[in-house]
Design an enzyme around this catalytic site. Structure first.
Site, PDB file in Angstrom:
ATOM      1  N   PRO A 194     173.093 143.715 168.171  1.00  0.00           N
ATOM      2  CA  PRO A 194     172.422 142.441 168.415  1.00  0.00           C
ATOM      3  C   PRO A 194     171.310 142.151 167.408  1.00  0.00           C
ATOM      4  O   PRO A 194     170.838 143.043 166.702  1.00  0.00           O
ATOM      5  CB  PRO A 194     171.825 142.588 169.810  1.00  0.00           C
ATOM      6  CG  PRO A 194     172.285 143.862 170.331  1.00  0.00           C
ATOM      7  CD  PRO A 194     172.891 144.658 169.245  1.00  0.00           C
ATOM      8  N   CYS A 195     170.926 140.873 167.393  1.00  0.00           N
ATOM      9  CA  CYS A 195     170.058 140.437 166.311  1.00  0.00           C
ATOM     10  C   CYS A 195     168.871 139.616 166.774  1.00  0.00           C
ATOM     11  O   CYS A 195     168.199 139.013 165.962  1.00  0.00           O
ATOM     12  CB  CYS A 195     170.889 139.609 165.352  1.00  0.00           C
ATOM     13  SG  CYS A 195     171.792 138.309 166.193  1.00  0.00           S
ATOM     14  N   GLN A 196     168.595 139.586 168.063  1.00  0.00           N
ATOM     15  CA  GLN A 196     167.495 138.730 168.531  1.00  0.00           C
ATOM     16  C   GLN A 196     166.208 139.017 167.785  1.00  0.00           C
ATOM     17  O   GLN A 196     165.397 138.153 167.559  1.00  0.00           O
ATOM     18  CB  GLN A 196     167.226 138.908 170.030  1.00  0.00           C
ATOM     19  CG  GLN A 196     168.194 138.172 170.914  1.00  0.00           C
ATOM     20  CD  GLN A 196     169.408 139.029 171.221  1.00  0.00           C
ATOM     21  OE1 GLN A 196     169.747 139.935 170.465  1.00  0.00           O
ATOM     22  NE2 GLN A 196     170.063 138.746 172.323  1.00  0.00           N
ATOM     23  N   GLY A 197     166.004 140.275 167.425  1.00  0.00           N
ATOM     24  CA  GLY A 197     164.758 140.680 166.788  1.00  0.00           C
ATOM     25  C   GLY A 197     164.488 139.989 165.466  1.00  0.00           C
ATOM     26  O   GLY A 197     163.358 139.698 165.134  1.00  0.00           O
ATOM     27  N   SER A 214     166.630 137.231 164.096  1.00  0.00           N
ATOM     28  CA  SER A 214     167.342 135.991 163.803  1.00  0.00           C
ATOM     29  C   SER A 214     166.337 134.847 163.812  1.00  0.00           C
ATOM     30  O   SER A 214     165.266 134.942 164.397  1.00  0.00           O
ATOM     31  CB  SER A 214     168.439 135.733 164.828  1.00  0.00           C
ATOM     32  OG  SER A 214     167.879 135.291 166.022  1.00  0.00           O
TER      33      SER A 214
END
Ligand SMILES: C[S@@+](CC[C@H](N)C(=O)[O-])C[C@H]1O[C@@H](n2cnc3c(N)ncnc32)[C@H](O)[C@@H]1O
Length: 332
Positions: free
Chosen positions: A70-73, A75
């Site tokens: 995941p890439c929430q950090g 994006s």
């Protein structure tokens, strides 16, 4: 058929590409129940483990490992905190890599990882992957633009590929197949949405267009490629049947006419992500189950949110297919 294990598999965008390139995805994993439901409705033969990846103690042997942590950090749409726990899920990917020791791996993440604030995380990933297992890996990375591989959407992603060192085969990222430097023009919104109804009532988010939504131009014309498909349905770009927007102030746009406007539907978003009928095992558009979590029906509004979310999270299958096809022939 070479085998693949997939982590952070979501509804199967990356895996659809890998399957189209000739791999048998024997295991997939995610924590999102509706992602599992959509995946299995379209790719029913994969052993899909619905649990936190850190709970998985053993992985099956496979020739390819795929993972889009995941890439929430980092994006654009996320909180952009370099130290959030979600940013270190690549350690789970490295753990699986060391255990399985596949011949090759493909990992994907948002392009923001190249920025200086997060660069240490990228460097750490490259080092851990290079050192994984008994032999280590030759590691290659590049930012790819999905629209250069036949996806009707702007979507820049960072792709990391590794080939086990003892195999000693080189890798080169695939060259663009679409756009000015390639044989074919970009795949347009019109081409991607061919055959779909122009006003699919009940399949698009009808929340008001609040000030934040209208702080930028969200619309592209039929012959263009779409702006990035996101996982939050309120932020989904506009369908080209909507009136054009004009800029009236810094960060303030308005519709040029009162004609009806709408966001892309979740089904259209899937097409714009590259989920074309040829990528499912049934050869038709991706199926969205009516229920979530093994039969539990959620509110209609929530079902729509789940659908947009899993599609917005996905990796465009054509881009991943191109990367998987570029791997050297090391499977025999
Ligand atoms: C970028 S998306 C991957 C999309 C997927 N590869 C596709 O193409 O459809 C990242 C995924 O990681 C999942 N995820 C987040 N934390 C996880 C965890 N601890 N264990 C397993 N999956 C996790 C999310 O639910 C999300 O579906």
């Amino acid at each position: 058929m070479p085998t693949a294990v997939s982590l952070f598999s979501g509804c199967g965008g990356s895996d659809a590409g890998v399957i189209a390139a000739g791999f048998d995805v024997i295991m997939a994993n995610d924590i999102l129940p509706y992602a599992r439901d959509v995946y299995l409705a379209n790719f029913p033969t994969t052993d899909y483990r619905l649990e936190d990846v850190s709970e998985i103690t053993t992985f099956p042997d496979a020739e390819l490992l795929v993972g889009c942590y995941p890439c929430q950090g980092f994006s654009q749409g996320g909180a952009r905190e370099a130290n959030r726990k979600i940013n270190t899920l690549y350690l789970e990917f490295a753990r699986a890599l060391s255990e399985i020791q596949p011949k090759a791996f493909i990992a994907e993440n948002v392009s923001g990882l190249r920025r200086s604030t997060y660069r240490h995380l990228l460097e750490d990933q490259l080092k851990r992957f290079a050192d994984a297992g008994d032999h280590g890996y030759d590691v290659y990375w590049q930012q790819l633009n999905a629209h250069e591989y036949g996806v009707a959407q702007e979507r820049k992603r960072l792709v990391i590929v590794g080939i086990r060192k003892d195999i000693g085969a080189p890798f080169a990222f695939p060259v663009a197949t679409h756009g000015p430097s390639a044989d074919q023009p970009y795949f347009s919104i019109r081409e991607a949405l061919e055959g779909l109804p122009e006003w699919p009532a009940g399949e698009f988010c009808e929340d008001p267009f609040h000030w934040y939504y209208l702080s930028r131009n969200r619309r592209r014309a039929w012959e263009e490629i779409s702006k990035t498909v996101v996982s939050h349905m309120r932020h989904m770009p506009l369908h080209p049947c909507s009136p054009p927007l004009r800029r009236i102030h810094t960060d303030k746009w308005e519709f040029e006419t009162d004609a009806p406007a709408r966001r892309f539907s979740y089904r259209e978003a899937a097409r714009l992500q590259g989920f074309l009928p040829r990528y499912t095992t049934h050869g038709e558009d991706i199926v969205f189950p009516e229920t979530v979590s093994g039969g539990k029906k959620d509110f209609e509004y929530n079902m729509m949110r789940h659908r947009y979310k899993v599609i917005g999270n996905a990796v465009p299958p054509p881009m991943f297919e191109a990367v998987a096809n570029a791997l050297p022939d090391i499977w025999g």
